[in-house]
Design a protein around this motif. Sequence first.
Motif, PDB file in Angstrom:
ATOM      1  N   LYS A 172      -7.044  10.589  11.960  1.00 30.76           N
ATOM      2  CA  LYS A 172      -7.000   9.323  12.565  1.00 30.76           C
ATOM      3  C   LYS A 172      -7.920   8.422  11.945  1.00 30.76           C
ATOM      4  CE  LYS A 172      -4.905  10.910  16.992  1.00 30.76           C
ATOM      5  NZ  LYS A 172      -4.894  10.726  18.543  1.00 30.76           N
ATOM      6  N   VAL A 173      -9.054   8.809  12.102  1.00 32.25           N
ATOM      7  CA  VAL A 173     -10.102   7.695  11.699  1.00 32.25           C
ATOM      8  C   VAL A 173      -9.866   7.523   9.981  1.00 32.25           C
ATOM      9  CG1 VAL A 173     -11.768   7.846  13.654  1.00 32.25           C
ATOM     10  CG2 VAL A 173     -12.015   9.478  11.408  1.00 32.25           C
ATOM     11  N   THR A 174      -9.589   8.568   9.416  1.00 32.84           N
ATOM     12  CA  THR A 174      -9.442   8.494   7.919  1.00 32.84           C
ATOM     13  C   THR A 174      -8.052   7.338   7.714  1.00 32.84           C
ATOM     14  OG1 THR A 174     -10.221  10.678   7.582  1.00 32.84           O
ATOM     15  CG2 THR A 174      -8.896   9.713   5.845  1.00 32.84           C
ATOM     16  N   SER A 175      -7.143   7.706   8.487  1.00 36.70           N
ATOM     17  CA  SER A 175      -6.058   6.894   8.286  1.00 36.70           C
ATOM     18  C   SER A 175      -6.481   5.533   8.628  1.00 36.70           C
ATOM     19  CB  SER A 175      -4.979   7.368   8.987  1.00 36.70           C
ATOM     20  OG  SER A 175      -3.898   6.298   9.313  1.00 36.70           O
ATOM     21  N   ASN A 176      -7.043   5.319   9.763  1.00 40.88           N
ATOM     22  CA  ASN A 176      -7.564   3.706   9.940  1.00 40.88           C
ATOM     23  C   ASN A 176      -8.303   3.204   9.171  1.00 40.88           C
ATOM     24  OD1 ASN A 176      -6.181   4.371  12.351  1.00 40.88           O
ATOM     25  ND2 ASN A 176      -8.028   4.859  13.533  1.00 40.88           N
ATOM     26  N   THR A 177      -9.459   3.827   8.464  1.00 39.06           N
ATOM     27  CA  THR A 177     -10.380   3.236   7.577  1.00 39.06           C
ATOM     28  C   THR A 177      -9.633   3.120   6.043  1.00 39.06           C
ATOM     29  OG1 THR A 177     -11.243   5.458   7.157  1.00 39.06           O
ATOM     30  CG2 THR A 177     -12.512   4.246   8.618  1.00 39.06           C
ATOM     31  N   ARG A 178      -8.803   3.883   5.713  1.00 35.85           N
ATOM     32  CA  ARG A 178      -7.957   3.592   4.661  1.00 35.85           C
ATOM     33  C   ARG A 178      -7.180   2.677   4.606  1.00 35.85           C
ATOM     34  NH1 ARG A 178      -9.375   4.567  -0.716  1.00 35.85           N
ATOM     35  NH2 ARG A 178      -7.416   4.752  -1.877  1.00 35.85           N
ATOM     36  N   THR A 179      -6.504   2.434   5.725  1.00 37.80           N
ATOM     37  CA  THR A 179      -5.555   1.389   6.000  1.00 37.80           C
ATOM     38  C   THR A 179      -6.282  -0.083   5.909  1.00 37.80           C
ATOM     39  OG1 THR A 179      -4.115   2.707   7.328  1.00 37.80           O
ATOM     40  CG2 THR A 179      -3.723   0.468   7.512  1.00 37.80           C
ATOM     41  N   ALA A 180      -7.368  -0.013   6.713  1.00 38.38           N
ATOM     42  CA  ALA A 180      -8.212  -1.487   6.618  1.00 38.38           C
ATOM     43  C   ALA A 180      -8.736  -1.683   5.117  1.00 38.38           C
ATOM     44  CB  ALA A 180      -9.317  -1.198   7.703  1.00 38.38           C
ATOM     45  N   PHE A 181      -8.912  -0.744   4.366  1.00 40.95           N
ATOM     46  CA  PHE A 181      -9.404  -0.976   2.959  1.00 40.95           C
ATOM     47  C   PHE A 181      -8.319  -1.346   2.296  1.00 40.95           C
ATOM     48  CE2 PHE A 181      -9.911   0.846  -1.406  1.00 40.95           C
ATOM     49  CZ  PHE A 181     -11.010   0.532  -1.521  1.00 40.95           C
ATOM     50  N   LEU A 182      -7.135  -0.890   2.223  1.00 38.21           N
ATOM     51  CA  LEU A 182      -5.998  -1.312   1.572  1.00 38.21           C
ATOM     52  C   LEU A 182      -5.284  -2.644   2.156  1.00 38.21           C
ATOM     53  CD1 LEU A 182      -4.024   2.024   1.191  1.00 38.21           C
ATOM     54  CD2 LEU A 182      -5.395   1.044  -0.605  1.00 38.21           C
ATOM     55  N   LEU A 183      -5.445  -2.905   3.455  1.00 38.34           N
ATOM     56  CA  LEU A 183      -4.948  -4.037   3.787  1.00 38.34           C
ATOM     57  C   LEU A 183      -5.762  -5.314   3.543  1.00 38.34           C
ATOM     58  CD1 LEU A 183      -2.940  -5.462   5.727  1.00 38.34           C
ATOM     59  CD2 LEU A 183      -4.593  -5.298   7.556  1.00 38.34           C
ATOM     60  N   GLY A 184      -7.238  -5.009   3.306  1.00 34.90           N
ATOM     61  CA  GLY A 184      -8.095  -6.192   2.844  1.00 34.90           C
ATOM     62  C   GLY A 184      -7.512  -6.378   1.235  1.00 34.90           C
ATOM     63  N   ARG A 185      -7.332  -5.362   0.527  1.00 36.11           N
ATOM     64  CA  ARG A 185      -6.996  -5.725  -1.162  1.00 36.11           C
ATOM     65  C   ARG A 185      -5.908  -6.440  -0.858  1.00 36.11           C
ATOM     66  NH1 ARG A 185      -8.136  -0.832  -4.883  1.00 36.11           N
ATOM     67  NH2 ARG A 185      -7.669  -2.640  -6.484  1.00 36.11           N
ATOM     68  N   PHE A 186      -4.808  -6.055  -0.206  1.00 30.71           N
ATOM     69  CA  PHE A 186      -3.536  -6.488  -0.401  1.00 30.71           C
ATOM     70  C   PHE A 186      -3.466  -7.840   0.296  1.00 30.71           C
ATOM     71  CE2 PHE A 186       0.627  -7.615   2.233  1.00 30.71           C
ATOM     72  CZ  PHE A 186       1.281  -7.746   1.152  1.00 30.71           C
ATOM     73  N   LEU A 187      -3.856  -8.184   1.282  1.00 31.16           N
ATOM     74  CA  LEU A 187      -4.109  -9.824   1.637  1.00 31.16           C
ATOM     75  C   LEU A 187      -4.775 -10.500   0.637  1.00 31.16           C
ATOM     76  CD1 LEU A 187      -4.323  -9.339   5.758  1.00 31.16           C
ATOM     77  CD2 LEU A 187      -2.315 -10.088   4.156  1.00 31.16           C
ATOM     78  N   SER A 188      -6.003 -10.014   0.337  1.00 32.19           N
ATOM     79  CA  SER A 188      -6.653 -10.544  -1.007  1.00 32.19           C
ATOM     80  C   SER A 188      -5.832 -11.088  -1.990  1.00 32.19           C
ATOM     81  CB  SER A 188      -7.746  -9.607  -1.285  1.00 32.19           C
ATOM     82  OG  SER A 188      -8.610 -10.340  -2.271  1.00 32.19           O
ATOM     83  N   GLY A 189      -5.111 -10.149  -2.454  1.00 32.23           N
ATOM     84  CA  GLY A 189      -4.129 -10.486  -3.562  1.00 32.23           C
ATOM     85  C   GLY A 189      -3.261 -11.604  -3.351  1.00 32.23           C
ATOM     86  N   VAL A 190      -2.581 -11.552  -1.968  1.00 35.97           N
ATOM     87  CA  VAL A 190      -1.639 -12.295  -1.658  1.00 35.97           C
ATOM     88  C   VAL A 190      -2.350 -13.847  -1.445  1.00 35.97           C
ATOM     89  CG1 VAL A 190      -0.044 -13.135   0.322  1.00 35.97           C
ATOM     90  CG2 VAL A 190      -0.053 -10.826  -0.416  1.00 35.97           C
ATOM     91  N   VAL A 191      -3.403 -13.891  -0.714  1.00 38.99           N
ATOM     92  CA  VAL A 191      -4.028 -14.850  -0.562  1.00 38.99           C
ATOM     93  C   VAL A 191      -4.405 -15.780  -1.716  1.00 38.99           C
ATOM     94  CG1 VAL A 191      -6.185 -16.272   0.360  1.00 38.99           C
ATOM     95  CG2 VAL A 191      -4.869 -14.713   1.813  1.00 38.99           C
ATOM     96  N   SER A 192      -4.839 -15.070  -2.681  1.00 41.76           N
ATOM     97  CA  SER A 192      -5.344 -15.566  -4.234  1.00 41.76           C
ATOM     98  C   SER A 192      -4.327 -16.023  -4.816  1.00 41.76           C
ATOM     99  CB  SER A 192      -6.047 -14.273  -4.839  1.00 41.76           C
ATOM    100  OG  SER A 192      -6.383 -14.655  -6.210  1.00 41.76           O
ATOM    101  N   GLN A 193      -2.997 -15.199  -4.968  1.00 43.64           N
ATOM    102  CA  GLN A 193      -1.974 -15.734  -5.621  1.00 43.64           C
ATOM    103  C   GLN A 193      -1.524 -17.280  -5.233  1.00 43.64           C
ATOM    104  OE1 GLN A 193      -0.956 -14.161  -8.800  1.00 43.64           O
ATOM    105  NE2 GLN A 193      -0.295 -16.109  -8.830  1.00 43.64           N
TER     106      GLN A 193
END
Length: 468
Positions: free
Chosen positions: A142-163
Motif C-alpha cells: 500500500k505505501v509503495t503504491s501511495n508514494t509512487r502515485t504521489a511521485f508520478l502525480l507530481g510529475r504529471f501535473l507539473s507537465g500539464v501546468v508547465s504546458q
Amino acid sequence: MLTDKRSERPAHSMETWMRISLILCIFGFLKEFRPSEPYITPYLIENKNFTNDQVNREIYPIGTYSYLSLLVVVFLVTDLLRYKPVIIILGLSGVMTWCLLIWGENIPAMQAVEFGYGIFMATEVAYFTYIYAQVDQEHYQKVTSNTRTAFLLGRFLSGVVSQILVSSSAMSYYELNFITLASESVATIWAFFLPPVKHSLYFHRGESSLAGVDNEAATVHSSVGPPDMLSRESPKSNGMLHILLKAYKYLWQDFKHAFSNWYVVKWSIWWALATCGFLQCITYIQNLWQDIRTEIEENTGEEQQLYYAAVEAAYTLIGAATALACGWLKLDWRILGEAALALCSILQGIALLISSFSSSLILAYCLYIIFGVLYHTMITIANSEVAKYIKEDSYGLIFGVNTFFALVLQTILTTIVVEESGLALNPRTQYRVYGGYFLIIGVVFLAMAVYTICCACIRQPKATLVVR
C-alpha cells in the motif's frame, strides 16, 4: 518469496502508518512538481545564451558524473543517518540547484547546477526507502503504491501546468523556475515534519537483532583483519568499528545471496544496461528536439510551438498506466522474460533510430513516449522478478547496486559519445548510437530467449507459458 528476519520496527496503528505515508506522499508530490524542467534546454539557450553544443558537452555531463560519484556514499549515509536527514538534504539540494539555475550566468555556475542535480538524484534513495523503515511489512504494498502515485502525480501535473503556462504565454521559461524553486522550498520545510526513524537496515537494527551481534562482528572482524587485532579490541571498546563491521556483514550477506542467483543476475544485467540507455536518452532528448526545431525553423521560417511539457505529462501518465497493468499480466517470466526484454529493447532501438533521422517534432515526441513507456513497462516487471528472489528488505541494496552499474556504464557512454575527449557527436548521431546500443541489447537477449525456450520445450514439451 524468500524471507529473512530483519530488525524489529515499532508497531504502528493504521492511523499512524497512514499519517506517515501521507506526509511522505506530500513531500514526493512537491519534490516532483518542477514545471521548469521540461524546458531546461530552451531556457539555457534562449535565456542564458549558451549554445546547444555547450549545453550538450560542457553542462549536462556533469550531472552524470555527480550522480555516479555520490550514489554509493549516499546509500550508506542514508542508512547510517536513518533517512530523515538525507531527505532534508534532498530538498535542500533542489533549492540550491534552482537558485543557481535562476541566478547563475556562466558555464561554471551551470556545472554547479548539474552537480547539485546529481545530489538531488542520488538522495532520492532516502525517499524511496524511508517508508520501509517506518511501517510493518504488511503495509509495504500500500505505501509503495501511495508514494509512487504521489511521485508520478507530481510529475504529471507539473507537465500539464508547465504546458498551459507556456502555450498561453502566461509565463516564460525563466519565470517557471520560480514555481519550481517555491515547490522545492516547501518540500524541504515539509520534510522536517517526517517522524524520525529509530531503526535502519544495516547500521541501526532493532534490539532483537542485536542478540549475538558481538559474535557476528567478531566473525567478520577476524575475516577482514589480523587475528591479533580482535584480541586487542572488543566491539564495546570501539563502537563505530563494531557498527561498521555489522553493517559490512549484513551488506555482504544480502549482496552474495542476491547475485549468486543467475535469474537475479540476468534481470539485473538488463536492468543496468537499459537504465543506462534510458538515463542517457532522457538527459539529452531536449538537445535532439532543439536540433529538429532549429532545422524546421530554418527551412520554413516559422517559429515552432514547443510541447516538451505536454510530452512529459503524457509519457508519465501512460507509463504509470502500463506499469500498473503489468501487475495483471500472468505469464511465466522465467521462460518468456528474455523474449519480452529482447522485443522491448529492439523496439526502443528502432524508436531512437527513427527519431535521429526525423524532421518532425510531433513524430519525435511520439517516439519518445513509446521509448519511455516500453522502459517503464519492462523495468516494472524486472523490479518485481528480482524482488521475488532476494531477501526481504534487501531491495534497496540491489536497486542501488544495479543503479550504480547503470551509472558506471552511462559515464563511459557519455565520455565516449558526448565529451570533446571522445567522439563529440552531435545530437542526431548520438541517438543513432543509442539506438544501436538498444538493438545490441535486444539481439543478446533474443539469443538468450531462444536458448531458454528451447530448453524449456525439451524439458517440458507440454508446459504452458501461462502461469496456472
